[in-house]
Design a protein around this motif. Structure first.
Motif, mmCIF file in Angstrom:
data_model
loop_
_atom_site.group_PDB
_atom_site.id
_atom_site.type_symbol
_atom_site.label_atom_id
_atom_site.label_comp_id
_atom_site.label_asym_id
_atom_site.label_seq_id
_atom_site.Cartn_x
_atom_site.Cartn_y
_atom_site.Cartn_z
ATOM 1 N N GLU A 136 4.465 -0.654 1.039
ATOM 2 C CA GLU A 136 3.379 0.099 1.682
ATOM 3 C C GLU A 136 3.890 0.863 2.903
ATOM 4 O O GLU A 136 3.533 2.027 3.122
ATOM 5 C CB GLU A 136 2.243 -0.857 2.097
ATOM 6 C CG GLU A 136 1.268 -1.188 0.985
ATOM 7 C CD GLU A 136 0.475 0.029 0.533
ATOM 8 O OE1 GLU A 136 1.003 0.805 -0.299
ATOM 9 O OE2 GLU A 136 -0.657 0.230 1.010
ATOM 10 N N THR A 137 4.750 0.206 3.694
ATOM 11 C CA THR A 137 5.333 0.865 4.878
ATOM 12 C C THR A 137 6.105 2.112 4.441
ATOM 13 O O THR A 137 5.960 3.196 5.037
ATOM 14 C CB THR A 137 6.276 -0.120 5.613
ATOM 15 O OG1 THR A 137 5.508 -1.259 6.008
ATOM 16 C CG2 THR A 137 6.909 0.513 6.837
ATOM 17 N N LEU A 138 6.901 1.951 3.381
ATOM 18 C CA LEU A 138 7.738 3.076 2.935
ATOM 19 C C LEU A 138 6.898 4.165 2.256
ATOM 20 O O LEU A 138 7.187 5.349 2.374
ATOM 21 C CB LEU A 138 8.824 2.582 1.977
ATOM 22 C CG LEU A 138 9.822 1.577 2.580
ATOM 23 C CD1 LEU A 138 10.791 1.086 1.512
ATOM 24 C CD2 LEU A 138 10.593 2.198 3.743
ATOM 25 N N ARG A 139 5.839 3.735 1.579
ATOM 26 C CA ARG A 139 4.992 4.718 0.871
ATOM 27 C C ARG A 139 4.389 5.732 1.833
ATOM 28 O O ARG A 139 4.358 6.935 1.542
ATOM 29 C CB ARG A 139 3.857 3.975 0.122
ATOM 30 C CG ARG A 139 2.927 4.894 -0.657
ATOM 31 C CD ARG A 139 1.775 4.138 -1.302
ATOM 32 N NE ARG A 139 0.843 3.531 -0.363
ATOM 33 C CZ ARG A 139 -0.061 4.184 0.361
ATOM 34 N NH1 ARG A 139 -0.175 5.506 0.264
ATOM 35 N NH2 ARG A 139 -0.872 3.541 1.190
ATOM 36 N N VAL A 140 3.917 5.265 2.985
ATOM 37 C CA VAL A 140 3.229 6.181 3.908
ATOM 38 C C VAL A 140 4.210 6.967 4.789
ATOM 39 O O VAL A 140 3.810 7.815 5.571
ATOM 40 C CB VAL A 140 2.186 5.440 4.786
ATOM 41 C CG1 VAL A 140 1.124 4.803 3.903
ATOM 42 C CG2 VAL A 140 2.836 4.406 5.697
ATOM 43 N N ALA A 141 5.524 6.660 4.648
ATOM 44 C CA ALA A 141 6.551 7.355 5.442
ATOM 45 C C ALA A 141 6.970 8.646 4.739
ATOM 46 O O ALA A 141 7.127 8.680 3.514
ATOM 47 C CB ALA A 141 7.768 6.449 5.610
#
Ligand SMILES: C[S@@+](CC[C@H](N)C(=O)[O-])C[C@H]1O[C@@H](n2cnc3c(N)ncnc32)[C@H](O)[C@@H]1O
Length: 263
Positions: A136-141
């Motif tokens: 999730e952290t990487l998805r929104v980056a």
């Protein structure tokens, strides 16, 4: 949907705990703040749009907003979000909300230039949730965004809990043959061997940058550190900044920071 069924234990802990004071309560905690902030600033580009997940009462997020960055902060604990709201009333470039690191569906893919996950990884108790918080952290980056993840090394459970609270036998009950502590949600905090944490990123679309000992030995040796004169403390901080990426400083740090770039 919230996947972490132990959410209430965590919310109760952080509703009672004075997180707002933690990072300024002593030199050890303050060094964690200064070191983390130093790395955030090292990688920040002008006009960056930042998301902090697990922002607590906004020590990092509000400071970054005051520097002029566009900051969004999310935390699981409603009381912490209330504190953030009251501390940031005049900041137009700051936005905060209750949210879970396991479900950031309120944000589109590729929205932020820097994503700070500084707390949730301490409280996830199975591989699925750990992977989900990372994905999730990487998805929104955005592509090229710097992502930072705070986590606890195994030795910090031995020093900060086992030795400090005379609970070594309790840790022994949940220890595997390699000295790793198994995930036990009721104990609230989990910890990693550095190589295990790094392995979580093996199948992600990221490039490893560094792993930082954010408080080094400062918290473990806090009684000595507190007694240092200003001159000696400044020299200690100088040494800490020079050595905090070294492997030999990391195991006994109370907190670690994994930094990577989304490809
Ligand atoms: C130890 S504090 C860290 C706060 C701050 N980021 C710092 O580094 O000092 C952990 C914070 O993460 C929040 N938290 C824990 N699990 C979370 C989750 N799954 N999603 C969002 N926030 C979470 C807690 O409510 C708490 O405020």
């Amino acid at each position: 949907m919230v996947v972490n069924k132990h959410k209430d234990i965590i919310i109760n802990k952080y509703t009672e705990y004075n997180e707002d004071e933690r990072l300024v309560s002593d030199r050890g905690h303050n060094l964690e703040y200064l070191t983390t902030m130093r790395y955030i600033q090292k990688f920040l580009k002008p006009d960056a749009k930042i998301l902090e997940i697990g922002a607590a009462t906004g020590r990092y997020s509000i400071a970054l907003a005051k520097m002029g960055y566009d900051v969004t902060a999310v935390d699981l604990t409603p009381r912490n979000v209330e504190v953030m709201k009251s501390k940031s009333k005049r900041l137009k470039n700051f936005n905060c909300m209750v949210g879970d690191a396991l479900d950031l569906s309120m944000f589109e893919d590729k929205t932020f230039d820097m994503v700070l996950n500084l707390g949730p990884m301490y409280h996830l108790f199975n591989k699925k949730d750990k992977n989900k918080a990372i994905s999730e952290t990487l998805r929104v980056a955005n592509k090229g965004a710097i992502c930072m993840f705070a986590y606890l090394p195994c030795a910090s459970l031995m020093t900060g809990y086992g030795l400090r609270h005379q609970a070594v036998s309790r840790l022994d009950e949940v220890m595997d043959n390699a000295g790793r502590f198994k995930d036990v949600p009721e104990e609230i905090f989990n910890a990693f061997y550095i190589e295990d944490f790094k392995k979580l990123f093996d199948k992600t679309n990221t490039k490893y940058i560094t792993n930082v000992a954010t408080d080094g030995i400062a918290y473990v040796m806090r009684e000595w550190v507190e007694q240092l004169s200003k001159k000696d403390y400044d020299a200690f901080v100088k040494w800490h900044f020079l050595t905090c990426e070294r492997l030999d400083q990391q195991g006994y740090s109370s907190h670690l920071l994994y930094i990577c770039k989304k490809k």
